[in-house]
Motif scaffolding. Structure first.
Motif, PDB file in Angstrom:
ATOM      1  N   PHE A 100       0.817  -1.216   0.000  1.00 42.33           N
ATOM      2  CA  PHE A 100       0.000   0.000   0.000  1.00 42.33           C
ATOM      3  C   PHE A 100       0.854   1.272   0.000  1.00 42.33           C
ATOM      4  O   PHE A 100       1.886   1.362   0.666  1.00 42.33           O
ATOM      5  N   THR A 101       0.380   2.249  -0.765  1.00 46.13           N
ATOM      6  CA  THR A 101       0.935   3.597  -0.723  1.00 46.13           C
ATOM      7  C   THR A 101      -0.215   4.580  -0.834  1.00 46.13           C
ATOM      8  O   THR A 101      -1.265   4.254  -1.423  1.00 46.13           O
ATOM      9  N   SER A 102      -0.057   5.757  -0.293  1.00 43.93           N
ATOM     10  CA  SER A 102      -1.131   6.749  -0.321  1.00 43.93           C
ATOM     11  C   SER A 102      -1.468   7.181  -1.744  1.00 43.93           C
ATOM     12  O   SER A 102      -2.545   7.729  -1.989  1.00 43.93           O
ATOM     13  N   HIS A 103      -0.577   6.934  -2.704  1.00 43.38           N
ATOM     14  CA  HIS A 103      -0.869   7.260  -4.095  1.00 43.38           C
ATOM     15  C   HIS A 103      -1.996   6.399  -4.662  1.00 43.38           C
ATOM     16  O   HIS A 103      -2.564   6.730  -5.706  1.00 43.38           O
ATOM     17  N   PHE A 104      -2.309   5.310  -3.983  1.00 40.73           N
ATOM     18  CA  PHE A 104      -3.398   4.441  -4.426  1.00 40.73           C
ATOM     19  C   PHE A 104      -4.774   4.965  -4.007  1.00 40.73           C
ATOM     20  O   PHE A 104      -5.789   4.380  -4.372  1.00 40.73           O
ATOM     21  N   VAL A 105      -4.811   6.047  -3.228  1.00 39.88           N
ATOM     22  CA  VAL A 105      -6.072   6.557  -2.691  1.00 39.88           C
ATOM     23  C   VAL A 105      -6.652   7.618  -3.619  1.00 39.88           C
ATOM     24  O   VAL A 105      -5.951   8.546  -4.046  1.00 39.88           O
ATOM     25  N   HIS A 106      -7.921   7.491  -3.950  1.00 41.65           N
ATOM     26  CA  HIS A 106      -8.595   8.449  -4.819  1.00 41.65           C
ATOM     27  C   HIS A 106      -8.607   9.826  -4.150  1.00 41.65           C
ATOM     28  O   HIS A 106      -8.978   9.950  -2.975  1.00 41.65           O
ATOM     29  N   PRO A 107      -8.208  10.880  -4.859  1.00 40.17           N
ATOM     30  CA  PRO A 107      -8.123  12.216  -4.238  1.00 40.17           C
ATOM     31  C   PRO A 107      -9.473  12.747  -3.766  1.00 40.17           C
ATOM     32  O   PRO A 107      -9.511  13.608  -2.880  1.00 40.17           O
ATOM     33  N   HIS A 108     -10.579  12.245  -4.322  1.00 38.41           N
ATOM     34  CA  HIS A 108     -11.891  12.702  -3.883  1.00 38.41           C
ATOM     35  C   HIS A 108     -12.288  12.114  -2.532  1.00 38.41           C
ATOM     36  O   HIS A 108     -13.323  12.480  -1.993  1.00 38.41           O
ATOM     37  N   THR A 109     -11.457  11.208  -2.005  1.00 43.41           N
ATOM     38  CA  THR A 109     -11.779  10.558  -0.726  1.00 43.41           C
ATOM     39  C   THR A 109     -10.763  10.924   0.352  1.00 43.41           C
ATOM     40  O   THR A 109     -10.479  10.133   1.250  1.00 43.41           O
ATOM     41  N   LEU A 110     -10.227  12.131   0.236  1.00 46.24           N
ATOM     42  CA  LEU A 110      -9.245  12.640   1.205  1.00 46.24           C
ATOM     43  C   LEU A 110      -9.776  13.903   1.864  1.00 46.24           C
ATOM     44  O   LEU A 110     -10.510  14.662   1.241  1.00 46.24           O
ATOM     45  N   PRO A 111      -9.390  14.167   3.123  1.00 45.60           N
ATOM     46  CA  PRO A 111      -8.694  13.270   4.052  1.00 45.60           C
ATOM     47  C   PRO A 111      -9.674  12.266   4.651  1.00 45.60           C
ATOM     48  O   PRO A 111     -10.823  12.608   4.913  1.00 45.60           O
ATOM     49  N   PRO A 112      -9.258  11.039   4.897  1.00 48.95           N
ATOM     50  CA  PRO A 112     -10.194  10.001   5.321  1.00 48.95           C
ATOM     51  C   PRO A 112     -10.322   9.861   6.829  1.00 48.95           C
ATOM     52  O   PRO A 112      -9.416  10.194   7.586  1.00 48.95           O
ATOM     53  N   ASN A 113     -11.474   9.337   7.226  1.00 52.09           N
ATOM     54  CA  ASN A 113     -11.679   8.875   8.608  1.00 52.09           C
ATOM     55  C   ASN A 113     -11.536   7.366   8.705  1.00 52.09           C
ATOM     56  O   ASN A 113     -11.094   6.846   9.734  1.00 52.09           O
ATOM     57  N   ILE A 114     -11.947   6.694   7.631  1.00 51.03           N
ATOM     58  CA  ILE A 114     -11.975   5.231   7.633  1.00 51.03           C
ATOM     59  C   ILE A 114     -11.312   4.711   6.367  1.00 51.03           C
ATOM     60  O   ILE A 114     -11.448   5.293   5.291  1.00 51.03           O
ATOM     61  N   ILE A 115     -10.590   3.613   6.513  1.00 47.43           N
ATOM     62  CA  ILE A 115     -10.043   2.906   5.354  1.00 47.43           C
ATOM     63  C   ILE A 115     -10.282   1.428   5.585  1.00 47.43           C
ATOM     64  O   ILE A 115     -10.046   0.918   6.686  1.00 47.43           O
ATOM     65  N   THR A 116     -10.766   0.717   4.549  1.00 53.36           N
ATOM     66  CA  THR A 116     -11.183  -0.661   4.785  1.00 53.36           C
ATOM     67  C   THR A 116     -11.117  -1.559   3.561  1.00 53.36           C
ATOM     68  O   THR A 116     -11.468  -2.722   3.631  1.00 53.36           O
ATOM     69  N   SER A 117     -10.652  -1.073   2.420  1.00 56.25           N
ATOM     70  CA  SER A 117     -10.565  -1.926   1.229  1.00 56.25           C
ATOM     71  C   SER A 117      -9.280  -2.758   1.270  1.00 56.25           C
ATOM     72  O   SER A 117      -8.322  -2.418   1.965  1.00 56.25           O
ATOM     73  N   HIS A 118      -9.269  -3.851   0.495  1.00 56.16           N
ATOM     74  CA  HIS A 118      -8.114  -4.756   0.480  1.00 56.16           C
ATOM     75  C   HIS A 118      -6.828  -4.007   0.163  1.00 56.16           C
ATOM     76  O   HIS A 118      -6.783  -3.152  -0.724  1.00 56.16           O
ATOM     77  N   MET A 119      -5.778  -4.361   0.873  1.00 54.14           N
ATOM     78  CA  MET A 119      -4.437  -3.820   0.628  1.00 54.14           C
ATOM     79  C   MET A 119      -3.414  -4.769   1.214  1.00 54.14           C
ATOM     80  O   MET A 119      -3.744  -5.647   2.010  1.00 54.14           O
ATOM     81  N   ARG A 120      -2.161  -4.574   0.827  1.00 53.84           N
ATOM     82  CA  ARG A 120      -1.064  -5.185   1.571  1.00 53.84           C
ATOM     83  C   ARG A 120      -0.555  -4.128   2.540  1.00 53.84           C
ATOM     84  O   ARG A 120      -0.155  -3.032   2.148  1.00 53.84           O
ATOM     85  N   PHE A 121      -0.562  -4.453   3.813  1.00 48.63           N
ATOM     86  CA  PHE A 121      -0.357  -3.485   4.877  1.00 48.63           C
ATOM     87  C   PHE A 121       1.003  -2.794   4.783  1.00 48.63           C
ATOM     88  O   PHE A 121       2.021  -3.419   4.520  1.00 48.63           O
TER      89      PHE A 121
END
Length: 466
Positions: A100-121
């Protein structure tokens, strides 16, 4: 005093029954447990202090994690929280199996409170992304049951499994090294998948005591709660107290279960071979299963059992509310007419089960009650699209001066298979999944998205396989 306790319990049950009958998703405090359980009186009752809303859930494979994800998605929507979601090029996961890297996060979903989709930690990247007071949780499942499920589900997606021409677990374990290639794409499904998801080395042995102890210490340091799929409801009670949530925050319906004909029983000998092959996963599971029960004992076994019973009663009433007074019959994905409720069906002889809502639901309940029932049974891929759509709208309202271009695809060094290729995805935000479509109108196209992880219950407490 006894009469007072009985009276309070009857009032609570009656109130719950009335609210569920009216189709209202209500919030309540389970006061009877705090009056009757001395072990809980030292703990602030959930509901008497602010709910903790910053949560990172590591969604592991084949562990009831889809049910947990659905629970967290609904909690986020009820409380107007932001959920970190993957960029389009990652499909519905954070470019798994890449770390996982923060570059994988959609910019429309920032800043987040919750994260829960599949990733490698990746602890460093997550701590950069999430608020400082984020509570980290994850879930594990008994390795032999988990591997049986993975072998069935990923057989046509993992080359280590595809080499087993007769599709037999027994054949694979006659000589696992004959079929397993550590550097091959998707090899993480064939050995120590839990360890891999946690960011550990899947090819380290559980007999490497120094590595095992260091890994256990790191997981304990990061994760405030490691849930156990076989004791899913007990784990939810601990979660409720950890986060100061109410009982209605942990209500769920089981999702993504395999049809009974898609499962197989394991002989003791085969189960032993599976645990030996996945020895690092076995060490992780055994350690955190024991840890879970120490935490349950600290709250009080009898009190946790009472909360579990109350949770199950509330779920049954909610389910009957949503399904016209009956417990719903699970249907194979191919039998579900509403495309928005149809779970992805993998290749091969694996039937994934889901739900259809009664056709007359819209005539009996308010739109709010209908949406609750709809969201409780919505599969991962469709729900992710719904959230991305709604959060993109909120993002545009917050930043009207921006043009909001969609993110460019991320260059990848690891194949994305068996995740969905971009051309297979439903339209992105604004998405095509309608949150207001509660009727069972027939739709022809099934969601073209391999949900990489569908779980099957191992006990009454195990919610699902994903």
């Amino acid at each position: 005093m006894l009469r007072k306790k009985i009276f309070l319990f009857i009032v609570a049950i009656s109130t719950l029954s009335l609210l569920l009958h009216q189709g209202i998703h209500s919030s309540w405090i389970m006061e009877p447990f705090y009056f009757s359980c001395p072990s809980l009186q030292s703990h602030p009752a959930p509901g008497l202090k602010p709910k903790h809303t910053n949560v990172a859930f590591l969604k592991t494979h084949k562990t009831a994690s889809s049910t947990m994800q659905n629970l967290l998605f609904r909690f986020a929507e009820r409380n107007n929280l932001t959920v970190a979601l993957p960029v389009q090029s990652c499909a519905h996961q954070f470019c798994y199996p890449d770390t996982f890297t923060s570059h994988f996060v959609h910019p429309h979903t920032l800043p987040p409170n919750i994260i829960t989709s599949h990733m490698r930690f990746n602890k460093t990247e997550l701590q950069r992304l999430m608020p400082n007071n984020t509570i980290y949780i994850t879930i594990l499942r008994e390795p032999s049951a988990m591997f049986e499920s993975s072998f069935t589900y990923f057989y046509h997606h993992c080359q280590s499994f595809m080499r087993v021409q007769d599709g037999s677990l027994e054949t694979f374990f006659t000589d696992p090294w004959r079929y397993y290639q550590a550097k091959e794409k998707d090899s993480m499904y064939a050995r120590n998948t839990l360890a891999f998801d946690l960011g550990l080395d899947k090819d380290r042995s559980g007999e490497d005591e120094e590595y095992v102890q260091a890994s256990l210490a790191e997981v304990e340091k990061v994760f405030s709660l490691v849930m156990i799929a076989e004791y899913f409801d007990e784990s939810l009670v601990l979660l409720r107290h950890l986060l100061s949530w109410d009982l209605d925050d942990i209500l769920y319906f089981k999702l993504n279960m395999r049809k009974a004909s898609s499962k197989r029983s394991l002989t003791p000998g085969l189960a032993t071979k599976i645990r030996s092959w996945n020895s690092l996963d076995a060490r992780l599971y055994d350690h955190f299963n024991a840890s879970l029960w120490r935490q349950i004992s600290a709250l009080g076994l009898a009190c946790v059992a009472q909360e579990v019973q109350f949770l199950r009663q509330a779920q049954e009433k909610l389910m009957r509310s949503c399904f016209d007074g009956t417990v719903p019959l699970l249907r194979s994905a191919s039998q579900i007419e509403n495309n928005n409720l149809r779970p992805w069906q993998p290749r091969g002889k694996v039937d994934i089960m889901g739900y259809d809502l009664p056709a007359n639901l819209s005539r009996r309940y308010s739109s709010q009650a209908q949406e609750l029932c709809f969201k409780l049974i919505m599969p991962e891929v469709q729900y992710t699209q719904v959230l991305l759509q709604s959060q993109s709208i909120c993002y545009q309202l917050r930043s009207p001066q921006q043009s909001h271009p969609l993110p460019l695809p991320i260059r990848r060094t690891t194949p994305r298979h068996p995740q969905v290729q971009q051309s297979q995805l439903p339209p992105s935000a604004p998405g095509s999944v309608s949150v207001t479509r509660f009727t069972n109108s027939k739709q022809t196209a099934a969601p073209q998205d391999p949900n990489v992880g569908t779980e099957t219950s191992q006990t009454q407490n195990a919610a699902t396989e994903k």
